[in-house]
Every structure is written in C-alpha cells, then in structure tokens.
Design a protein around this motif. Structure first.
Motif, short mmCIF file in Angstrom:
data_model
loop_
_atom_site.label_atom_id
_atom_site.label_comp_id
_atom_site.label_asym_id
_atom_site.label_seq_id
_atom_site.Cartn_x
_atom_site.Cartn_y
_atom_site.Cartn_z
N PHE A 1 6.14 -2.09 -2.96
CA PHE A 1 5.86 -3.05 -4.02
C PHE A 1 5.91 -2.37 -5.39
O PHE A 1 5.44 -1.25 -5.57
CB PHE A 1 4.47 -3.67 -3.82
CG PHE A 1 4.06 -4.58 -4.94
CD1 PHE A 1 4.45 -5.92 -4.95
CD2 PHE A 1 3.30 -4.10 -6.02
CE1 PHE A 1 4.07 -6.76 -5.99
CE2 PHE A 1 2.93 -4.93 -7.06
CZ PHE A 1 3.32 -6.27 -7.05
N ASP B 1 9.29 -6.55 -3.80
CA ASP B 1 8.32 -6.62 -2.70
C ASP B 1 9.09 -6.72 -1.40
O ASP B 1 9.65 -7.77 -1.06
CB ASP B 1 7.40 -7.84 -2.88
CG ASP B 1 6.18 -7.78 -1.97
OD1 ASP B 1 6.09 -6.83 -1.16
OD2 ASP B 1 5.32 -8.67 -2.08
N ARG B 2 9.19 -5.60 -0.71
CA ARG B 2 9.97 -5.55 0.54
C ARG B 2 9.13 -4.84 1.61
O ARG B 2 8.19 -4.10 1.32
CB ARG B 2 11.27 -4.76 0.34
CG ARG B 2 12.21 -5.34 -0.68
CD ARG B 2 12.96 -6.56 -0.13
NE ARG B 2 14.01 -6.95 -1.05
CZ ARG B 2 13.84 -7.68 -2.14
NH1 ARG B 2 12.62 -8.12 -2.45
NH2 ARG B 2 14.87 -8.00 -2.91
N GLU B 3 9.55 -5.09 2.85
CA GLU B 3 8.92 -4.40 3.97
C GLU B 3 10.01 -3.78 4.82
O GLU B 3 10.94 -4.46 5.27
CB GLU B 3 8.08 -5.36 4.81
CG GLU B 3 7.33 -4.65 5.93
CD GLU B 3 6.40 -5.58 6.70
OE1 GLU B 3 6.30 -5.41 7.93
OE2 GLU B 3 5.78 -6.45 6.05
N GLU C 1 1.03 0.40 -1.24
CA GLU C 1 2.42 -0.04 -1.05
C GLU C 1 3.38 0.43 -2.13
O GLU C 1 4.59 0.41 -1.92
CB GLU C 1 2.47 -1.57 -0.95
CG GLU C 1 1.67 -2.13 0.21
CD GLU C 1 1.77 -3.65 0.28
OE1 GLU C 1 2.69 -4.19 -0.36
OE2 GLU C 1 0.94 -4.26 0.95
N GLY D 1 5.20 -1.67 3.57
CA GLY D 1 5.54 -2.45 2.39
C GLY D 1 5.91 -1.56 1.21
O GLY D 1 5.43 -0.43 1.08
#
Length: 693
Positions: free
Chosen positions: A506, A497-499, A575, A504
């Motif tokens: 996911f 889970d990164r932005e 995402e 985002g």
C-alpha cells in the motif's frame, strides 16, 4: 621523470577555434619549428601528425583532442589541439578545464565565426588567459583590422594587436613586431624555419608607428609601470612592454593579437615567442579548489611537487595497443608509476601501472609525473572522465565536469547474434570515452538508442564501432531528441493497493506538477510530514517521479522543465514498502502530466550560412521555408553571411540542399541554441505516429 624545466617555464596550452580556421596546421608548424617533427604534416593530404584517426584524415577535420609536448626558448610547452566542429565541442570543454592558457585561432577572412564564440565562452567559463592568432592572412579577402574589430564587438574582449601584417592576400609576405619594431620575413626554401629580421618597410613605418602608440596607450590604461613611462614621455623598452602584456594577459584584462599564415609558414615562431612570454605557467594560476569527500569542507592544493598529490582525469581514450588511457592533469604533488592512489570521486583505490607522455597516438613511458604536467595513465580499473586522483592520506575532490545533453539519436541493432557482444563492448567503450554519447534501451521496442550532439558525431561513432570493434550492425536514420514539458499546474492523488503472495502493498501519494523555467530540468520537493510519508520512503517517491519523467505522456520523450511537489500521502505500518511508493509516485506523475496540458519541445539550432551574393535570395527563401527565422545578414568580403534560427528537424540533409541552391559554393555551420515549443500541427503529427506505433 626528472623535470626538464622548472615549473615557471612550463606552459599548458590549448589551440582552439572555429572549424577550418587552421588550428591543426598551426600546431603542425609549431611542432616543426620546435624540432618535434622533421617535416610538418598537411591536413589536406591526410598527413597531419595531430589528426591521427582514420576518420580525421578522411574528412580533413579534427574529431578528438590530441596532446603533445615540445620545447621553445628553454620552455616546455604542452599542447592540446582541439576540434573546431560543434559536434565535438565536449573535447574543447574538458581540455579547457585543465589548461592554463589558450591560443584562439581566427580565420583572417571569416574573423569571429559561430564556433569561435562558443569556444571563447568556454574559455571565459574556466577563466583561461588567451592569445589571438589571426591566421590565413594570405587568403583572398583577409582583413586583419576587421578580425580585430570582430573580436572586440562579438566577443566583448579587449584585443590588443602586437603585430601587423606586411601586405595581405597574395601580397602577404611577412609580419611587423610592434614590441621589437622590426619586420620578419620567412625563407621559403626551408618552410620558414629560418627567416630575416629587418627594419620595417618604408611604406609601413607610419602605420607601424601609429599602431605602436596605440599599444603603449592601451597598456598605460591598465599597467602602472607603462603609465609612469607614458606620463614621463619615455618610450618603454621591449622587455617593459612584454612585462605589461604578460600582466594584462594573466589578469584577463586584454588579449594580445598576432597574425600570420600557418600554411605559408609565416608568423608561427612569433606565436611561439608570445606563448612563452605572455601565457601563464602553473605557478601563475590560483591554487586548485576542492572539498574533502567526508565532510565537504573546502580544500585547496598549491602548484608544488611538495604538496600532496591531486590530479584530475579529464579524458578517457581507447587505444588498440595500450588499452584504456586516462589523461591526467597533475595540479599538485607527484604521481609515480606503480603507486596506489585514491580515486576520491568513487572512494576506491587505483594502482597506476604506467605513465605515458603522449604525442598524438604515439607514447613514451615515464617513471613519474611532477606537478603541472599533463600525461596519460594505463592499467587502471574504474577511472572516469572528471574523477579526482589524490594521495590516500590527503583526500580531495575537485569540482566535477558538466556536459551538454545530446539532441539527436539513432537506433542500432547487430546484424547477427554473434555481433551482439561486440556491440555491447563497443558501446561501453565509446560512451566511457565521450560523455555526450548516451546509450539506452527503448523499453517498448527493445531497440538500442544512441544519442549524440549531431549527425556527424553519430556518423563518426558508428564508423568507429565498425572499424575499431568489428561490429556489423544496422543503423537507423537520425531522429530529433524532442522533449516534453507541461504548460499549467496539475495534481493527482494516487492510491496503490495490491496483494501479492498473500502480502499487501500500500502507498498513497498526492503529486503536484508546476511548470518550471527553461533549463531548470526536473526538481523535486516534499511538503509532507513524517506521519504521512516516513522519510525512509521519500527517496523511493522521488525515484518514481524521476523515472516517470524519463518517458513523457505525449510521444514518449523525456519530461523536463517542471517542478514536482509531494503534497500529501499515506502509509500503513505493515503494508507500505519502497516498491509501493515508487509505483504510486510514477503513476501519479504520469496522470498529473496528462492533466497539465503537456506540450512538445524541439531543439532549435543557431545557423550561419555563407553564400555568394548572387544566391542570397535562394538561401534566405529556403531557410524561411524550413521554419527558420532570419536574425541577421552582413557582407563579409565578397560573400554574404546569413544568421538564422532553424529547428533541427528541418536541417537534416541541409548540406546537400545548400550545395544545390548555391552550385556548391555555399557553406554553413550550426550549433544548438535552445528548446522551443513545437507548432501544434507538427506536434499532433508526431503524437499520432507515436500512438499509432
């Protein structure tokens, strides 16, 4: 090309054997007696026609297979001389894939040796009918009957002697043909080109008559015509015996065994007679099987010029004058120079610029290539080993070729920046030629890693880089290609889970690893529903898992022999992405592998050492000290043969050690057997060095 002989009179054969059994010398004599050359070249003098590479002439061994064509008794014989050293066994593998028959050469002293068994199994794999030629009957310790017995016991074949030697060792002076019941002795003044056929010597008549009876009785068991004659107590004619031998050979129910001494020009013409009499033509082999590339439906091609074109590229070779050559076997139809064909393996079109008939590294240009022929093509773009070439309107894909994985590697780096481009060009060319030569970049060190089948294999390839491509480079010491695997089941639930850039990414996956059986490699299955992980993301998950297996968790070696199962997951409509699932799968696989009690595996080699009896104790003691397991000892003439299984890591430099132990009189061969678990103490040291680095 106007066909020189009808298809029924074409023979595509290979000469195969253990190293130093006399394959190339036998081929040189065949070329001499068929008039292809005016004088046979000698391997020991570095003058053999078929060993044309500098590396072959310097070492006195065959490294690459070489093709030639000759004519005998109104038959066309296309010959491929193959290497005997285990490091170059891929050459034998891909040649047997396209040949119709083979001649297995055995040393009259050594009989069936380790690499003899390997090439015999390869011929079994491709269902190739074959003859056996027991060579070197003039050598001290030569024993024809023992060699025949070893063929029966070690290879599980049914050898049927059709010749007997007249004498042995220094007294070897000719051969007895049990079909014709006559003796042949060569004339020394013209290297056996002429000879005398005479009655069997008086002292051998009883032995020859008994051997002839055994030949007839054995054929009566498998052939109806000979059975009827045998029951009627009628003696078969030579033509009837030859017909029965041919039928039995083509059905692979028996193996005719001949004998002689190629170096002493004795028995090779009889071998040529047997090749045209007993081995198959393309018409005697079943139609080649393949499938349609679009729908996978079975397809076959019969051996006929009238059928649609179907050919297999079985070897790629670089030629400093002609460029890249692709060796082809035409199974059906006719290939014409300048025509466009379909590479069904890639789906792309190829224009064949030139067709070449090869004689080792010499070549004659052809206008077309009919069915059943073997030749080389130049002027192509993307043909690779194992590709199928066919007519544009009749596509077919033949079964691809498979090759063993390398077990040893070295690091290489260019000496200067100017050598980098040359190095890249050389590695691309050599890896295209040799499917067992792998090149990769180490992701951590940035080094270029070369992987191959053995020390000699990599030594020859590095030598070729420097000579043929002018690459100046530094080469590291050979290293063992260890593997890693797991010893128990383990799972990992990983969330990515990164932005990045305001968006985002996911993905969530639950990966389960299970130990697999030896040789199973890496398998992947999915048990999740479309609601958990959409099908569009499954390739990314599998790709991430397989990418993780390329670099193990103990010492960075590839993970193998395990089953990967996608047991669960989660995605978000806006995402989730392929990148997110690939990263999540990679990390989950690594984390699960760490919990699955990973272990190191090492390649173990089957080793055979031949030593004088006086040094037997030193040899066996040293093998035991090298973590070897002695599996057998036998007496072979006046020497002892020790068979053992030894880890490859303990065999580096063994040639020098064996010379020291036996005062230069011992020799050995080895070939890959399997992977086994590394002892804990040694594995801990390898892991410590990796972590420390």
């Amino acid at each position: 090309m106007t066909r020189a002989h009808e298809l029924a009179k074409v023979r595509n054969i290979g000469i195969m054997a253990h190293i130093d059994a006399g394959k190339t010398t036998t081929t040189e004599r065949i070329l001499y007696y068929t008039g292809r050359v005016h004088r046979p070249g000698e391997v020991d003098d570095g003058a053999a026609q078929m060993d044309w590479m500098d590396q072959e002439r310097e070492r006195g061994i065959t490294i690459t297979s070489a093709a030639t064509t000759c004519f005998w008794r109104e038959h066309q014989v296309n010959i491929i001389d193959t290497p005997g050293h285990v490091d170059f066994t891929v050459e034998v593998e891909r040649c047997l894939r396209v040949l119709d028959g083979a001649v297995a050469v055995f040393c009259g002293v050594g009989g069936v040796e380790p690499q003899s068994e390997t090439v015999w199994r390869q011929a079994d794999k491709y269902q190739v009918p074959r003859l056996a030629f027991v060579n070197k009957m003039d050598r001290v310790g030569a024993d024809f009957e023992r060699a025949v017995r070893m063929i029966r016991e070690r290879l599980g074949a049914r050898p049927l002697p059709v010749m007997l030697p007249i004498g042995a060792e220094d007294a070897f002076r000719g051969v007895i043909d049990l079909v014709e019941m006559s003796a042949r002795r060569p004339h020394a003044e013209d290297l056996g080109f002429t000879f005398d056929d005479a009655p069997i010597p008086a002292e051998m008549t009883g032995k020859a008559a008994a051997a002839r009876r055994q030949l007839v009785e054995a054929l009566a068991e498998t052939d109806e015509e000979i059975m009827e004659l045998y029951l009627a107590e009628r003696d078969p004619t030579p033509d009837q015996l030859r017909g029965a031998l041919r039928r039995g050979t083509l059905a692979r129910e028996l193996v005719p065994v001949l004998c002689g001494s190629a170096l002493k020009n004795n028995g090779v013409q009889k071998l040529l007679d047997a090749i045209v009499s007993y081995l198959p033509s393309p018409l005697d082999r079943p139609p080649v099987q393949g499938e349609r590339p679009r729908d996978g439906r079975p397809e076959e091609r019969k051996p006929s010029d009238e059928e649609p074109l179907c050919a297999l590229a079985f070897k790629i070779q670089s030629d400093r004058h002609a460029g890249r050559l692709a060796f082809l076997r035409v199974y059906s139809g006719k290939l014409k120079a300048g025509k466009v064909v379909l590479n069904a393996s890639t789906g792309k079109r190829e224009r064949i610029q030139k067709l070449l008939r090869m004689h080792a590294n010499k070549r004659d240009e052809l206008s077309d290539l009919p069915c059943g022929e073997i030749a080389a093509v130049v002027g192509f773009k993307e043909i690779r080993t194992g590709d199928t070439l066919c007519a544009l309107e009749h596509p077919i894909v033949l079964e691809p070729m498979t090759f063993p994985e390398p077990v040893i590697f070295v690091a290489v780096e260019p000496k200067t920046k100017a050598d980098q481009d040359k190095l890249n060009e050389a590695l691309a060319g050599l890896s295209e030629e040799d499917p067992t030569f792998h090149v990769r970049k180490d992701p951590e060190s940035g080094q270029t890693i070369l992987s191959g089948m053995g020390e000699l294999h990599l030594e020859v390839l590095c030598d070729r880089m420097q000579r043929e491509f002018g690459v100046r480079c530094n080469i590291g010491k050979p290293q063992v290609a260890y593997r890693e695997t797991i010893s128990r089941e383990a799972s990992c639930d990983f969330v990515f889970d990164r932005e990045t850039g305001g968006k985002g990414h996911f993905a969530r996956v639950r990966i389960t690893l299970t130990p697999g059986t030896y040789g199973s490699g890496v398998t992947f299955t999915s048990e999740v529903s479309e609601a958990a992980v959409p099908a569009a993301f499954l390739p990314a998950v599998e790709g991430g898992c397989r990418q993780a297996c390329e670099t193990g968790v103990l010492a960075g070696y590839a993970l193998t022999d395990l089953a990967i199962r996608l047991a669960g997951g989660e995605y978000r409509e806006e995402e989730s992405s392929e990148m997110a699932f690939r990263v999540a799968a990679t990390q989950a696989t690594w984390d699960a592998a760490r919990d699955a009690e990973p272990v190191l595996l090492e390649p173990v080699m089957a080793v055979e050492v031949i030593t004088p009896a006086g040094y037997l104790g030193e040899v066996t003691g040293h093998l035991n000290a090298q973590r070897g397991r002695i599996s057998g000892m036998e007496q072979r003439g006046d020497v002892r043969v020790v068979t053992a299984e030894v880890p490859l890591s303990e065999m580096f430099g063994y040639a020098t050690q064996l010379r020291s132990l036996t005062q230069g009189r011992g020799v050995y061969t080895m070939q890959f057997a399997r992977y086994e678990r590394v002892p804990e103490k040694i594995a801990a040291e390898i892991t410590r060095r990796y972590v420390g680095a």
